[in-house]
Design a protein around this motif. Sequence first.
Motif, PDB file in Angstrom:
ATOM      1  N   SER A 133       0.854  -1.180   0.000  1.00  0.00           N
ATOM      2  CA  SER A 133       0.000   0.000   0.000  1.00  0.00           C
ATOM      3  C   SER A 133       0.891   1.231   0.000  1.00  0.00           C
ATOM      4  O   SER A 133       1.962   1.214   0.619  1.00  0.00           O
ATOM      5  CB  SER A 133      -0.900  -0.005   1.238  1.00  0.00           C
ATOM      6  OG  SER A 133      -1.698   1.161   1.304  1.00  0.00           O
ATOM      7  N   PRO A 134       0.484   2.299  -0.671  1.00  0.00           N
ATOM      8  CA  PRO A 134       1.310   3.511  -0.625  1.00  0.00           C
ATOM      9  C   PRO A 134       1.101   4.278   0.670  1.00  0.00           C
ATOM     10  O   PRO A 134       0.081   4.119   1.345  1.00  0.00           O
ATOM     11  CB  PRO A 134       0.779   4.321  -1.818  1.00  0.00           C
ATOM     12  CG  PRO A 134      -0.673   3.942  -1.893  1.00  0.00           C
ATOM     13  CD  PRO A 134      -0.706   2.472  -1.527  1.00  0.00           C
ATOM     14  N   ALA A 215      -2.387   4.538   3.721  1.00  0.00           N
ATOM     15  CA  ALA A 215      -3.652   4.654   2.996  1.00  0.00           C
ATOM     16  C   ALA A 215      -4.873   4.310   3.851  1.00  0.00           C
ATOM     17  O   ALA A 215      -5.874   5.036   3.799  1.00  0.00           O
ATOM     18  CB  ALA A 215      -3.611   3.784   1.738  1.00  0.00           C
ATOM     19  N   VAL A 232       1.074  10.205  -3.815  1.00  0.00           N
ATOM     20  CA  VAL A 232       1.285   8.886  -3.221  1.00  0.00           C
ATOM     21  C   VAL A 232       2.763   8.552  -3.381  1.00  0.00           C
ATOM     22  O   VAL A 232       3.438   9.049  -4.283  1.00  0.00           O
ATOM     23  CB  VAL A 232       0.404   7.797  -3.873  1.00  0.00           C
ATOM     24  CG1 VAL A 232      -1.059   8.061  -3.599  1.00  0.00           C
ATOM     25  CG2 VAL A 232       0.663   7.698  -5.381  1.00  0.00           C
ATOM     26  N   THR A 234       4.406   5.743  -4.051  1.00  0.00           N
ATOM     27  CA  THR A 234       4.872   4.700  -4.957  1.00  0.00           C
ATOM     28  C   THR A 234       5.267   5.302  -6.311  1.00  0.00           C
ATOM     29  O   THR A 234       4.934   6.439  -6.624  1.00  0.00           O
ATOM     30  CB  THR A 234       3.773   3.649  -5.157  1.00  0.00           C
ATOM     31  OG1 THR A 234       2.507   4.315  -5.289  1.00  0.00           O
ATOM     32  CG2 THR A 234       3.682   2.722  -3.958  1.00  0.00           C
ATOM     33  N   ARG A 237       0.878   5.735  -9.874  1.00  0.00           N
ATOM     34  CA  ARG A 237      -0.331   6.160  -9.178  1.00  0.00           C
ATOM     35  C   ARG A 237      -1.075   4.953  -8.621  1.00  0.00           C
ATOM     36  O   ARG A 237      -1.034   3.864  -9.189  1.00  0.00           O
ATOM     37  CB  ARG A 237      -1.240   6.946 -10.130  1.00  0.00           C
ATOM     38  CG  ARG A 237      -0.594   8.228 -10.627  1.00  0.00           C
ATOM     39  CD  ARG A 237      -1.578   9.116 -11.351  1.00  0.00           C
ATOM     40  NE  ARG A 237      -0.930  10.349 -11.803  1.00  0.00           N
ATOM     41  CZ  ARG A 237      -1.578  11.471 -12.115  1.00  0.00           C
ATOM     42  NH1 ARG A 237      -2.911  11.511 -12.040  1.00  0.00           N
ATOM     43  NH2 ARG A 237      -0.908  12.542 -12.512  1.00  0.00           N
ATOM     44  N   SER A 238      -1.746   5.184  -7.523  1.00  0.00           N
ATOM     45  CA  SER A 238      -2.485   4.106  -6.878  1.00  0.00           C
ATOM     46  C   SER A 238      -3.813   3.887  -7.595  1.00  0.00           C
ATOM     47  O   SER A 238      -4.496   4.847  -7.973  1.00  0.00           O
ATOM     48  CB  SER A 238      -2.756   4.465  -5.420  1.00  0.00           C
ATOM     49  OG  SER A 238      -3.700   3.579  -4.853  1.00  0.00           O
ATOM     50  N   GLU A 257       6.896   2.320  -0.120  1.00  0.00           N
ATOM     51  CA  GLU A 257       5.575   1.772   0.117  1.00  0.00           C
ATOM     52  C   GLU A 257       5.591   1.002   1.425  1.00  0.00           C
ATOM     53  O   GLU A 257       6.653   0.741   2.001  1.00  0.00           O
ATOM     54  CB  GLU A 257       5.166   0.818  -1.016  1.00  0.00           C
ATOM     55  CG  GLU A 257       6.092  -0.390  -1.108  1.00  0.00           C
ATOM     56  CD  GLU A 257       5.801  -1.301  -2.277  1.00  0.00           C
ATOM     57  OE1 GLU A 257       4.820  -1.058  -2.992  1.00  0.00           O
ATOM     58  OE2 GLU A 257       6.568  -2.265  -2.476  1.00  0.00           O
ATOM     59  N   SER A 299      -3.106  -3.483  -2.143  1.00  0.00           N
ATOM     60  CA  SER A 299      -3.079  -4.282  -3.364  1.00  0.00           C
ATOM     61  C   SER A 299      -2.469  -5.647  -3.069  1.00  0.00           C
ATOM     62  O   SER A 299      -1.367  -5.726  -2.514  1.00  0.00           O
ATOM     63  CB  SER A 299      -2.242  -3.593  -4.448  1.00  0.00           C
ATOM     64  OG  SER A 299      -2.778  -2.335  -4.776  1.00  0.00           O
TER      65      SER A 299
END
Length: 331
Positions: A133-134, A215, A232, A234, A237-238, A257, A299
Motif C-alpha cells: 500500500s502507498p 492509505a 502517493v 509509490t 499512481r495508486s 511503500e 493491493s
Amino acid sequence: MNGSFWSMVFVSRWSRRAVCAAALFACGAALAETPFPSRPVHVFVPYAAGGGVDILARTLGEAVSRQWGQSVVVENRPGAGGIVASQALVTSAPDGYTLMVVASGHATNPFLYPKLPYDTFKDFTPISILGSSPNILLVRADSPFKTLADVIAQAKAKPGSLSYGQSGNGTSTHLAGELLKKLAGFDMSAIPYKGGAPAINDLLGGQIPMSFNNAPEALGQLAAGSLRALAVTTTRRSPFLPDVPAMSETVPGYDTEVWWGLLGPAGMPTDLAEKISRDFVAALKTDPVKERLAKFGASPIGSSPEVLDAKIHADYEKWGAIIKSSGITAE
C-alpha cells in the motif's frame, strides 16, 4: 528498551540454530508421513488487533483455512516494533505450524534497535510478499499547497519553515518524509505521533501543515473532503487514488511503500515454504480477499519465497543509509 527486556528475550544464536537443526530433522520425518497441515496453524501479528496488518492476516487466514481444512489462528503479539512477535517466531519449530505476518519495518529494525535478539536474515524463512500500500502526503482541504511542487518551493525558499506529521520514529511514514528531503534537497522537521490517527487529528486542527499517512488511515478523510492528497509515495499512481500524482512525477527516483510479508522460523524445508507460499498466493487471488484489501487501500501481491527474501535485503540496504544519516532511533 532496558537491559532486563533483552536478558529475558535473548537466546544464543548458536543454540537456537542447534534447536532448529534438531527440529528440522524431526520435521522432515513427520512431513514424510503426514500431509501439511494436519492441525491448526498459528500466525503471529506483531501489532494490535484492528490495524491493517491484523485485518490482512485474519482475511487471509480465513481464506487459507478453507483450502487447508484446518484452522488458522491469528495471535496478536504487539510490542517493541515487532520484536516481541519475532522473538516468539524464531524460537518456534520450523514445521510450518507457526508463521508471522510482518510489515516493511522488519527490514529496518536492525538500524533502529541495535541489539536485536535475532538475526533479520539468518533466523527467518521468507515465504511470500502478501501485499502493499502507498503512503500518502496529506494537507488540509483548505491548504495553500495544491501540489507537491508548491511544498518543495516553499521549503527551499524558507528553509526550516515546514514540518510534517508521522506515526513514530523509524516508521514507514517517517522514512517517506526523510526520503523526500534527501531526493528533493530541502529540510523540514519530522513531528512524531503515537500512530497515524493522532497525526491526522493535528493536521485537521491546523497544528501541522502536512502529514505522511498510510492509505487505510487516510481514505476515509479523503472521501469526506476534509483532506487533500498531494502525492502517493509509490512510483506509479495508486488504483485507489488514480487522480493523485505519484511522488516520482515531481521527484524522480522517489519510491517507497508499505509492504507485508509472511515469514516462518529458520530451517523450514524448502518444499514446505513453497507449498505455504502457493496456498497464500491462491488465497490472494480470490475475490473476497481482493475486495477486503481494496477497502483499506491495499493491493494483493503474492510472491515466491525468493522475491520476499530479495525485498527484505533491498530495503535493508536502501533505508539503512538514510536512517544512519538522519540519526533516527527507535522511540
